[in-house]
Design an enzyme around this catalytic site. Sequence first.
Site, short mmCIF file in Angstrom:
data_model
loop_
_atom_site.label_atom_id
_atom_site.label_comp_id
_atom_site.label_asym_id
_atom_site.label_seq_id
_atom_site.Cartn_x
_atom_site.Cartn_y
_atom_site.Cartn_z
N CYS A 132 34.67 29.61 61.22
CA CYS A 132 34.30 31.01 60.94
C CYS A 132 35.43 31.79 60.30
O CYS A 132 35.22 32.89 59.78
CB CYS A 132 33.87 31.72 62.22
SG CYS A 132 32.57 30.87 63.09
N HIS A 272 34.42 39.50 62.17
CA HIS A 272 33.50 38.36 62.21
C HIS A 272 32.30 38.74 63.06
O HIS A 272 32.44 39.28 64.16
CB HIS A 272 34.24 37.15 62.78
CG HIS A 272 33.34 35.97 63.01
ND1 HIS A 272 32.44 35.55 62.06
CD2 HIS A 272 33.21 35.14 64.07
CE1 HIS A 272 31.78 34.50 62.54
NE2 HIS A 272 32.23 34.24 63.75
N ASN A 302 25.34 34.88 63.64
CA ASN A 302 26.65 34.37 63.25
C ASN A 302 26.48 33.37 62.11
O ASN A 302 25.90 32.30 62.30
CB ASN A 302 27.29 33.70 64.48
CG ASN A 302 28.68 33.17 64.22
OD1 ASN A 302 29.13 33.09 63.08
ND2 ASN A 302 29.36 32.79 65.28
O1 UT7 Z 1 31.86 32.07 65.65
C1 UT7 Z 1 32.72 31.47 66.58
C2 UT7 Z 1 32.93 32.36 67.66
N1 UT7 Z 1 31.79 32.38 68.55
C3 UT7 Z 1 31.84 33.21 69.52
O2 UT7 Z 1 32.79 33.95 69.57
C4 UT7 Z 1 30.77 33.21 70.57
C5 UT7 Z 1 31.42 33.56 71.87
N2 UT7 Z 1 30.55 33.56 73.04
C6 UT7 Z 1 29.53 34.41 73.22
O3 UT7 Z 1 29.17 35.16 72.33
C7 UT7 Z 1 28.90 34.49 74.58
O4 UT7 Z 1 29.68 33.76 75.49
C8 UT7 Z 1 27.43 33.93 74.61
C9 UT7 Z 1 26.50 34.89 73.90
C10 UT7 Z 1 27.38 32.56 73.99
C11 UT7 Z 1 26.96 33.83 76.06
O5 UT7 Z 1 27.06 35.09 76.70
P1 UT7 Z 1 27.70 35.19 78.16
O6 UT7 Z 1 27.59 36.58 78.59
O7 UT7 Z 1 29.07 34.58 78.08
O8 UT7 Z 1 26.70 34.33 79.00
P2 UT7 Z 1 27.00 33.04 79.87
O9 UT7 Z 1 27.35 31.89 79.00
O10 UT7 Z 1 27.93 33.42 80.95
O11 UT7 Z 1 25.60 32.81 80.49
C12 UT7 Z 1 25.06 33.71 81.43
C13 UT7 Z 1 23.70 33.18 81.85
C14 UT7 Z 1 23.70 31.71 82.22
O12 UT7 Z 1 22.83 31.53 83.29
P3 UT7 Z 1 23.40 31.29 84.78
O13 UT7 Z 1 24.23 30.06 84.67
O14 UT7 Z 1 24.20 32.51 85.07
O15 UT7 Z 1 22.17 31.15 85.57
C15 UT7 Z 1 23.13 31.04 80.99
O16 UT7 Z 1 22.48 29.84 81.31
O17 UT7 Z 1 22.80 33.33 80.75
C16 UT7 Z 1 22.16 32.08 80.52
N3 UT7 Z 1 21.85 31.96 79.11
C17 UT7 Z 1 20.69 32.42 78.59
N4 UT7 Z 1 19.65 33.05 79.16
C18 UT7 Z 1 18.64 33.40 78.34
C19 UT7 Z 1 22.59 31.41 78.12
N5 UT7 Z 1 21.94 31.51 76.95
C20 UT7 Z 1 20.76 32.13 77.22
C21 UT7 Z 1 19.67 32.52 76.43
N6 UT7 Z 1 18.65 33.14 77.03
N7 UT7 Z 1 19.63 32.27 75.11
#
Ligand code: UT7
Length: 345
Positions: A132, A272, A302
């Site tokens: 990215c 980004h 993204n």
């Molecule tokens: O371009 C390169 C750079 N990329 C980035 O910078 C991306 C960086 N990361 C992020 O943007 C975020 O970490 C995400 C959007 C990927 C995830 O958000 P988060 O607030 O960190 O969520 P999480 O990974 O802590 O997940 C929280 C919960 C989990 O459930 P449990 O384990 O708490 O029960 C996930 O399984 O949300 C769940 N989850 C979803 N639920 C509904 C993860 N993806 C989804 C989804 N829909 N699509």
Amino acid sequence: MNPASSKKFKNPRAQHDFKGRTCSIVSVGSYVPERILRNADLEKMVETTDEWITSRTGIRERRIAADDEFTSDIAAKAASRALTKARLQAEQVDMIVVATITPDMLFPSTACLVQQKIGAHRAAAFDIEAACSGFIYGLEIGQQFIMSRTYDTVLVIGAEKLSAIIDWSDRNTCVLFGDGAGAAILQNRPGSHGLLTACMGADGTKAHLLSMPGGGSRCPATSESVAARMHYLRMDGKETFKNAVNAMYTAAKESLRRCEIDIRHIKCVIPHQANRRIIDAVGERIGAEPEQIFVNLDKYGNTSAASVAIALDEAVQCGRIQKGDLVLLIVFGAGLTWGAAVIEW
Ligand code: UT7
């Protein structure tokens, strides 16, 4: 008085003996595929909701390339638009740099395919891979060739067909990404400062946070690698998020320090476009006002190397950036890689 219009900045390049030569982005162009994939469509594909995607990421929809539309096609369309705006013919391009993690194939480079598609027969062409962060890495490379007088016209493109490497059954990643391309034409423009500085950084110790394990020399394609879903993008979202905020903040601060300006002098910040919460956290830490920050990830998600290039084109098109304004680009991606650039438009 608006500090953005009364700016006084140091041009970090001026200390080198470039005899008045500068490197400006003389035009930008972008292209996104027609097909729109909305959050509601994803609700039918994986266990997710529009509410979760919107509140956790800010993304509402993304573009998906047609089956017969490849990264080189998307890149060529963005490049043609940038050439038209600059009133240049493709034969005038000396060098093409394509930043992508989704090349049409491992080799030859996507840049060579773009060269053929737009008819830039004179141009040297190669790809770079900084995920990215690729567009800023590309700008910095292009600038070196302009400043050294090796070339007069460089075309830098960030282009991705990420839909080709997304695991559409993985809700953790499939809601985040989209396809698209942005292109910039670099030239020496007398009387303009252009690209003032670009800082780049990398940390290979965290390569595991965001990768596609299969398809390279370490894990060539086999029926086992396909069954193990090795040919899809994988990400540790939480760790990537934390690293993104820190690295983007540090790179932005360093680029401002080099120009001896502060954030109030910047007319438009283009971060980004990965996650609205990352953008807000970085904006807050660098002290930017919300109205300084350009956001379009709600429409495209993204798009990796294309992300800031598409956003830059849209910011110019809608009048958020005018001639003479200072613009701050900030990027972050797999590698890990990051970067920031200050441009006088
Ligand atoms: O371009 C390169 C750079 N990329 C980035 O910078 C991306 C960086 N990361 C992020 O943007 C975020 O970490 C995400 C959007 C990927 C995830 O958000 P988060 O607030 O960190 O969520 P999480 O990974 O802590 O997940 C929280 C919960 C989990 O459930 P449990 O384990 O708490 O029960 C996930 O399984 O949300 C769940 N989850 C979803 N639920 C509904 C993860 N993806 C989804 C989804 N829909 N699509």
